[in-house]
Motif scaffolding. Structure first.
Motif, PDB file in Angstrom:
ATOM      1  N   UNK A  39       0.779  -1.266  -0.076  1.00 15.51           N
ATOM      2  CA  UNK A  39       0.174   0.111   0.048  1.00 15.51           C
ATOM      3  C   UNK A  39       0.909   1.173  -0.058  1.00 15.51           C
ATOM      4  N   UNK A  40       2.214   1.173   0.597  1.00 12.06           N
ATOM      5  CA  UNK A  40       3.054   2.264   0.485  1.00 12.06           C
ATOM      6  C   UNK A  40       3.927   2.304  -0.626  1.00 12.06           C
ATOM      7  N   UNK A  41       4.639   1.205  -0.956  1.00 17.55           N
ATOM      8  CA  UNK A  41       5.647   1.195  -2.018  1.00 17.55           C
ATOM      9  C   UNK A  41       4.942   0.987  -3.512  1.00 17.55           C
ATOM     10  N   UNK A  42       3.845   0.765  -3.736  1.00 20.07           N
ATOM     11  CA  UNK A  42       3.068   0.499  -4.829  1.00 20.07           C
ATOM     12  C   UNK A  42       1.771   1.695  -4.863  1.00 20.07           C
ATOM     13  N   UNK A  43       1.908   2.869  -3.959  1.00 19.16           N
ATOM     14  CA  UNK A  43       0.938   3.824  -3.968  1.00 19.16           C
ATOM     15  C   UNK A  43       0.824   4.577  -5.176  1.00 19.16           C
ATOM     16  N   UNK A 263      -5.238   1.926  -0.580  1.00 16.78           N
ATOM     17  CA  UNK A 263      -5.142   3.558  -0.941  1.00 16.78           C
ATOM     18  C   UNK A 263      -6.293   3.751  -2.096  1.00 16.78           C
ATOM     19  N   UNK A 264      -6.947   2.782  -2.540  1.00 18.66           N
ATOM     20  CA  UNK A 264      -8.070   3.283  -3.504  1.00 18.66           C
ATOM     21  C   UNK A 264      -9.413   3.577  -2.768  1.00 18.66           C
ATOM     22  N   UNK A 271      -2.826   6.193   8.016  1.00 25.05           N
ATOM     23  CA  UNK A 271      -3.877   6.406   9.193  1.00 25.05           C
ATOM     24  C   UNK A 271      -4.688   4.947   9.100  1.00 25.05           C
ATOM     25  N   UNK A 272      -5.095   4.762   7.937  1.00 27.70           N
ATOM     26  CA  UNK A 272      -6.140   3.568   7.481  1.00 27.70           C
ATOM     27  C   UNK A 272      -5.199   2.382   8.035  1.00 27.70           C
ATOM     28  N   UNK A 328     -16.180   1.511   7.736  1.00 23.85           N
ATOM     29  CA  UNK A 328     -16.310   0.153   7.017  1.00 23.85           C
ATOM     30  C   UNK A 328     -15.175  -0.576   6.462  1.00 23.85           C
ATOM     31  N   UNK A 329     -14.108   0.333   5.970  1.00 23.93           N
ATOM     32  CA  UNK A 329     -13.149  -0.346   5.545  1.00 23.93           C
ATOM     33  C   UNK A 329     -12.299  -1.137   6.628  1.00 23.93           C
ATOM     34  N   UNK A 330     -12.249  -0.412   7.857  1.00 23.53           N
ATOM     35  CA  UNK A 330     -11.410  -1.003   8.828  1.00 23.53           C
ATOM     36  C   UNK A 330     -12.419  -1.999   9.488  1.00 23.53           C
TER      37      UNK A 330
END
Length: 443
Positions: A39-43, A263-264, A271-272, A328-330
């Motif tokens: 989620x960070x390297x491919x953001x 990320x989407x 934070x997520x 909802x995501x969490x």
């Protein structure tokens, strides 16, 4: 309960079991961190086309120097359907007349646009560099970002096969499994080692005679040696393996789809990810009580359905309602991780001890297809931004329906051999027959 009595003598929950839990936790933490880092390297940061009048330092046009950055963007980049700067196209020539139109396009002519021939300018406020910014995996090349995630999953799959034997150097073989495979001597050795690590004095009193007496039934069953082919020659077991494989496949597809594409769903990925990790701990604790209270079957259905509903709900929540969307995501993510644990528990309680490792290996190979499919499904975002998430959520709900076809294992004895599976089916059929006779003769 004979084996449970042996465990009580060597310590059913002592230093040995705690060390195993810690070791397995570390292994899982290392593996999951690689998935989370995607989620960070491919953001994919916000981006727009590179335009000479704004991004070329050598340009010395007098008009460009007296205009603000907003004005320069206005005459260089068209707006998309949401009235935001288009991420993948630019005007062929600066549209100076747009400065006089109060933010609206002329109804007379449509300005010519072109793709980002000179590359993109990225918002680096959150991520200085990612695989996307390095290789330009946006617009026409955005599907390659899913391919890179696919490569990661391939690596995890191959690594699991190649290095899957390494834990056997540190983890003790199951004494129950050793007895069921007719190796009581080695089982006794492992039980004594566990007793020594747990500091139990009763380890010295464990003898082969004690093991044979306590596990008489299991040793008798072990004389009939099981082979991997029995998994497919026993209809009820074959059916369970296929059902368990599809349940885990669909669950993994949903879990990985959510885990590597956070990320989407929210601009604040950091934070997520933090909240998801924090909430997952209490959710898993609550899940333990849910499975013990409702049973493995109903509990797993509730967990899988709730996770899928959370993912589907996220799609229809407007982006302006970030608090509801993030909640909802969490919840969906935390419950999805719990569904994987509940699925593993159900598998271990359904499969016979003598062939459990082989059966789990087959289930793992089949279900890991979900790992490969999860990033590839995100390619469908090119057709509809919601379509991948509809598939992820629907897969979780569909897996809940498949669980309905599996038997309940709560408070049921663990099957030790193929013989136990066949007997269980025989008793089930007999019970149904007797129940039918009672209903018929009642009137």
């Amino acid at each position: 309960m004979a084996f449970q009595e042996l465990l009580n003598q060597v310590g059913s929950l002592g230093r040995f079991q705690i060390l195993q839990i810690v070791f397995l936790f570390l292994l899982n933490a290392i593996a999951m961190s690689h998935i989370a880092m995607e989620n960070f390297t491919g953001a994919v940061p916000s981006h727009r086309c590179w335009v000479p009048i704004l991004d070329n330092d050598t340009v010395s046009d007098n008009d460009s120097r007296i205009l603000s950055q907003g004005d320069l963007l206005r005459i260089s980049i068209p707006l998309d359907s949401n009235q935001r700067l288009d991420k993948c196209r630019r005007f062929v020539q600066p549209q100076w007349h747009l400065l006089q139109l109060n933010g609206t396009f002329s109804n007379v002519t449509e300005p010519d646009t072109e793709p980002c021939l000179d590359g993109w300018v990225y918002d680096r406020s959150n991520f200085l560099s990612t695989t996307v910014t390095k290789w330009g995996l946006v617009c026409g090349s955005q599907t390659l970002n899913s391919v890179s995630k696919f490569s990661l999953m391939i690596g995890i799959f191959i690594g699991g096969i190649v290095y899957g034997h390494l834990p056997d150097r540190w983890l003790s073989e199951s004494a129950r499994w050793l007895i069921m495979t007719n190796r009581p001597q080695k089982a006794l050795k492992e039980l004594r080692r566990v007793a020594q690590i747990n500091g139990m004095d009763s380890g010295d009193s464990l003898t082969m005679e004690v093991v044979r007496t306590s596990m008489k039934k299991e040793l008798e069953a072990a004389k009939t040696k099981s082979s991997p082919s029995d998994l497919f020659h026993t209809p009820i077991l074959c059916k369970q393996i296929y059902l368990l494989s599809f349940v885990r496949l669909l669950a993994l597809l949903s879990i990985c789809g959510l885990a590597i594409n956070l990320q989407h769903l929210s601009p604040n990925v950091i934070l997520l990810q933090f909240l998801l990790g924090a909430v997952a701990i209490p959710v898993n604790v609550i899940g333990h009580f849910v499975l013990n209270h409702m049973g493995r079957k109903v509990g797993q259905q509730v967990i899988l359905s709730f996770g899928g509903i959370c993912i589907l709900t996220t799609i229809f929540v407007p982006e302006e309602m970030q608090t509801v969307r993030i909640s909802m995501v969490i919840l969906g993510g935390a419950v999805s991780f719990l569904s994987n644990a509940s699925n593993r528990l159900h598998e271990n309680e359904l499969l016979p001890t003598s062939l459990r490792s082989t059966a789990l290996g087959i289930i793992g190979v089949i279900s890991n297809t979900g790992l490969f499919m999860a990033p590839l499904i995100m390619m469908l975002v090119a057709y509809s931004a919601s379509l991948p998430w509809i598939i992820y959520g629907s897969c979780s709900i569909l897996s809940a329906f498949i669980v309905f076809l599996l038997p309940e294992t709560k408070n049921q004895p663990l099957p030790e051999s193929i013989h136990d599976i066949r007997n269980e089916r025989k008793h089930t059929k007999q019970a149904k027959k007797e129940d039918l006779i009672i209903k018929v003769t009642r009137f």
